[in-house]
Design an enzyme around this catalytic site. Structure first.
Site, PDB file in Angstrom:
ATOM      1  N   CYS A 175      -9.789  -2.981   2.746  1.00  0.00           N
ATOM      2  CA  CYS A 175     -10.101  -2.985   1.316  1.00  0.00           C
ATOM      3  C   CYS A 175     -11.484  -3.586   1.067  1.00  0.00           C
ATOM      4  O   CYS A 175     -12.260  -3.071   0.252  1.00  0.00           O
ATOM      5  CB  CYS A 175      -9.032  -3.746   0.538  1.00  0.00           C
ATOM      6  SG  CYS A 175      -8.777  -5.463   1.098  1.00  0.00           S
ATOM      7  N   THR A 176     -11.810  -4.657   1.775  1.00  0.00           N
ATOM      8  CA  THR A 176     -13.107  -5.309   1.573  1.00  0.00           C
ATOM      9  C   THR A 176     -14.245  -4.432   2.075  1.00  0.00           C
ATOM     10  O   THR A 176     -15.292  -4.326   1.420  1.00  0.00           O
ATOM     11  CB  THR A 176     -13.139  -6.676   2.282  1.00  0.00           C
ATOM     12  OG1 THR A 176     -12.076  -7.498   1.760  1.00  0.00           O
ATOM     13  CG2 THR A 176     -14.458  -7.376   2.058  1.00  0.00           C
ATOM     14  N   ARG A 215      -3.799 -20.425   7.864  1.00  0.00           N
ATOM     15  CA  ARG A 215      -2.975 -19.466   7.115  1.00  0.00           C
ATOM     16  C   ARG A 215      -1.517 -19.887   7.017  1.00  0.00           C
ATOM     17  O   ARG A 215      -0.734 -19.258   6.300  1.00  0.00           O
ATOM     18  CB  ARG A 215      -3.080 -18.070   7.738  1.00  0.00           C
ATOM     19  CG  ARG A 215      -4.444 -17.441   7.548  1.00  0.00           C
ATOM     20  CD  ARG A 215      -4.390 -15.954   7.739  1.00  0.00           C
ATOM     21  NE  ARG A 215      -5.721 -15.358   7.647  1.00  0.00           N
ATOM     22  CZ  ARG A 215      -5.943 -14.045   7.570  1.00  0.00           C
ATOM     23  NH1 ARG A 215      -4.926 -13.213   7.574  1.00  0.00           N
ATOM     24  NH2 ARG A 215      -7.163 -13.570   7.485  1.00  0.00           N
ATOM     25  N   ILE A 243       0.835  -1.201   0.000  1.00  0.00           N
ATOM     26  CA  ILE A 243       0.000   0.000   0.000  1.00  0.00           C
ATOM     27  C   ILE A 243       0.870   1.252   0.000  1.00  0.00           C
ATOM     28  O   ILE A 243       0.574   2.226  -0.695  1.00  0.00           O
ATOM     29  CB  ILE A 243      -0.965   0.005   1.201  1.00  0.00           C
ATOM     30  CG1 ILE A 243      -1.863  -1.238   1.171  1.00  0.00           C
ATOM     31  CG2 ILE A 243      -1.817   1.273   1.202  1.00  0.00           C
ATOM     32  CD1 ILE A 243      -2.691  -1.387  -0.091  1.00  0.00           C
ATOM     33  N   ASN A 290      -7.891  -4.972  -4.490  1.00  0.00           N
ATOM     34  CA  ASN A 290      -7.696  -4.814  -3.052  1.00  0.00           C
ATOM     35  C   ASN A 290      -6.423  -4.048  -2.704  1.00  0.00           C
ATOM     36  O   ASN A 290      -6.222  -3.682  -1.546  1.00  0.00           O
ATOM     37  CB  ASN A 290      -7.688  -6.178  -2.350  1.00  0.00           C
ATOM     38  CG  ASN A 290      -6.791  -7.195  -3.016  1.00  0.00           C
ATOM     39  OD1 ASN A 290      -7.194  -7.844  -3.986  1.00  0.00           O
ATOM     40  ND2 ASN A 290      -5.581  -7.340  -2.515  1.00  0.00           N
ATOM     41  N   ARG A 319      -9.184 -17.294   0.881  1.00  0.00           N
ATOM     42  CA  ARG A 319      -7.980 -16.771   0.234  1.00  0.00           C
ATOM     43  C   ARG A 319      -7.618 -17.697  -0.923  1.00  0.00           C
ATOM     44  O   ARG A 319      -7.604 -18.920  -0.768  1.00  0.00           O
ATOM     45  CB  ARG A 319      -6.822 -16.696   1.228  1.00  0.00           C
ATOM     46  CG  ARG A 319      -7.026 -15.697   2.371  1.00  0.00           C
ATOM     47  CD  ARG A 319      -6.970 -14.275   1.873  1.00  0.00           C
ATOM     48  NE  ARG A 319      -7.174 -13.318   2.943  1.00  0.00           N
ATOM     49  CZ  ARG A 319      -6.181 -12.732   3.628  1.00  0.00           C
ATOM     50  NH1 ARG A 319      -4.920 -13.034   3.358  1.00  0.00           N
ATOM     51  NH2 ARG A 319      -6.462 -11.853   4.571  1.00  0.00           N
ATOM     52  N   THR A 376     -13.107 -13.102   8.146  1.00  0.00           N
ATOM     53  CA  THR A 376     -13.027 -11.709   7.730  1.00  0.00           C
ATOM     54  C   THR A 376     -13.891 -10.876   8.663  1.00  0.00           C
ATOM     55  O   THR A 376     -14.989 -11.300   9.035  1.00  0.00           O
ATOM     56  CB  THR A 376     -13.491 -11.506   6.272  1.00  0.00           C
ATOM     57  OG1 THR A 376     -13.476 -10.100   5.971  1.00  0.00           O
ATOM     58  CG2 THR A 376     -14.903 -12.022   6.056  1.00  0.00           C
TER      59      THR A 376
END
Length: 477
Positions: free
Chosen positions: A288-289, A333, A137, A452, A369, A346
């Site tokens: 972002c979502t 993850r 970002i 995103n 993901r 999320t």
């Protein structure tokens, strides 16, 4: 008679070439941002300008040619304009809608009257900005700020703050990552470095690289930086206590977090609750979502009402995941991100209510993901308060994408052939895939794509502009 398409194309190319210096001069000398139905034409190529016009035909079904916008641009170039955002395409359409009852020059002058002979830029020094962290970002924010440097009177990127990488060629590596990006392509322009003084020059913008081990350990004033807005891209500190460390530094005045904030920090989704931005010294740009789905949810709720629903995000992998199997504190993850689809949690569904309180308790959410590096998809499965049809719902969201206060947040695509990579670099928070919409009575399923990385960065930049007071009036209103 068969139209000579190639001849027409070459003529349009020549006109677009003539537009480029006018667009540039308006931006550099007057800080006037020109666009075509929201598609910026600043620092764009001939092909980009023609494609921006073609977009109108795909969405509205009406042709818009550079032959129509060029005369508008010529008129604007003769006026002493103050900073503003002027949509050439909408001016042309407005002129046609008024049945051309006056000359084009009279119409354009009347539409931009509020920004003719306005405040000059000569005495403006701009807003200093520092990027704290230079990851995905951070580097995209740098590209946006450099692209919009204009005459230097708006938002000025003055420095980036990073931890020392330990390598002798650390500055070269930082500049190299800004210069080339595997997802977003090469930087548009030139980048040079001054290793002796830890400086990066990007398209003439002087950026000080500062090495620091903590957010409270920098004296920005020694670099000539004052009253700066610090954009924290690290995601390490998310509450007032952690982010407040930035404010202990000389030369820092406010902080903008590029992640969901905790506690009493306002989570802002630009276009939805950006009216809440006052004199806050710490703000969050949410996730972002959350930025992708909240504008669409607001639009749907305003018109049809949302009783409840479920949000499923199909999200590209991020740096938080492991490249190959390894220990990770989060469930699942730890498995290789580039090899697996990974079910995970999320917070976006619950976070929507922070920006849109009327959604409190109405949404559930989950995420998968997937092995793509960028562009994600949100699937909104909603129960509405009133029945509708696919055409009514799609037409409404198309209008919202073009003519509402959410036009920078909601984009619209009408194609059966689009896939995720087609949305890399899209500047909207989310893009409705109209051909995928499903409606049955009061139940609907909407598919919303979003870059995103870059789309989110554009939302952050809009918040930054409002904080800095550089969000200029839009014409037509």
């Amino acid at each position: 008679m068969v139209k000579d398409v190639f001849k027409d194309w070459k003529e349009c190319e020549a006109i677009a070439e003539s537009m480029i210096p006018i667009i540039g001069k308006l931006y550099r000398d007057h800080n006037v941002i020109t666009s075509v139905y929201g598609r910026s034409v600043i620092n764009r190529s001939v092909i980009d300008i023609i494609k921006a016009h073609k977009f109108v035909q795909k969405i509205l079904g009406d042709e818009l040619s550079v032959r129509e916008t060029y005369p508008v641009l010529e008129i604007l170039s003769t006026l002493n304009l103050s900073p503003s955002r002027i949509d050439l395409g909408k001016l042309v359409r407005g002129y046609h809608d008024c049945k051309m009852s006056q000359s084009l020059e009279e119409y354009v002058r009347s539409e931009v009257a509020s920004v003719i002979n306005g405040k000059a830029l000569d005495n403006r020094t701009g807003q200093d900005v520092v990027l704290y962290g230079f990851g995905r970002i951070g580097r995209l924010m740098a590209r946006l700020l450099i692209e919009r440097a204009g005459g230097g009177e708006g938002i000025n990127l003055r420095a980036i703050v990073v931890r020392s990488g330990g390598a002798k060629n650390d500055l070269q590596k930082r500049a190299g990552l800004l210069r080339r990006d595997s997802v977003h392509g090469s930087f548009r322009g030139t980048i040079d470095i001054d290793e002796e003084n830890n400086l990066i020059y990007a398209n003439g913008v002087k950026i000080q690289v500062i090495y620091s081990n903590g957010p409270d350990q920098v004296d920005y004033t020694q670099y000539g930086i004052n009253n700066a807005i610090i954009i924290d891209n690290t995601g390490i500190w998310r509450d007032e206590a952690g982010l407040g460390q930035h404010l202990k530094c000389l030369g820092a005045s406010r902080v903008l977090l590029t992640a969901p904030g905790k506690g009493n920090i306002k989570n802002i989704v630009y276009g939805v609750n950006s009216g809440l931005i006052k004199e806050d010294v710490i703000l969050s740009a949410a996730s972002c979502t959350t930025n992708a789905i909240t504008p669409v949810l607001k639009a749907i709720n305003d018109c049809f009402g949302v009783e409840n629903g479920h949000v499923e995000t199909v999200h590209s992998y991020t740096n938080d995941q492991n490249l190959i199997d390894n220990y990770h504190k989060g469930e699942r993850r730890g498995r290789g991100a580039a090899l697996n689809m990974v079910i995970t949690e999320t917070g976006a569904a619950s976070a929507v209510a922070k920006a849109l309180p009327e959604m409190e308790g109405k949404l559930t959410g989950s995420s998968i993901r997937v092995p793509t590096p960028n562009v994600s998809l949100a699937i909104l499965n909603l129960n509405l308060s009133q029945a509708t049809t696919v055409d009514k719902l799609n037409n409404y969201l198309r209008e919202m994408s073009l003519h509402s206060d959410l036009k920078k947040q909601i984009d619209y695509v009408n194609s059966t052939e689009v896939v995720s990579s087609d949305f890399v670099g899209n500047r909207n928070a989310g893009i409705l895939d109209s051909r995928a919409t499903i409606v049955k009575g009061t139940r609907c399923v909407l598919y919303v794509w979003y870059d995103n990385e870059f789309g989110y960065s554009c939302q952050v930049n809009r918040i930054l502009q409002q904080m800095a007071g550089t969000m200029h009036p839009a014409i037509p209103a």
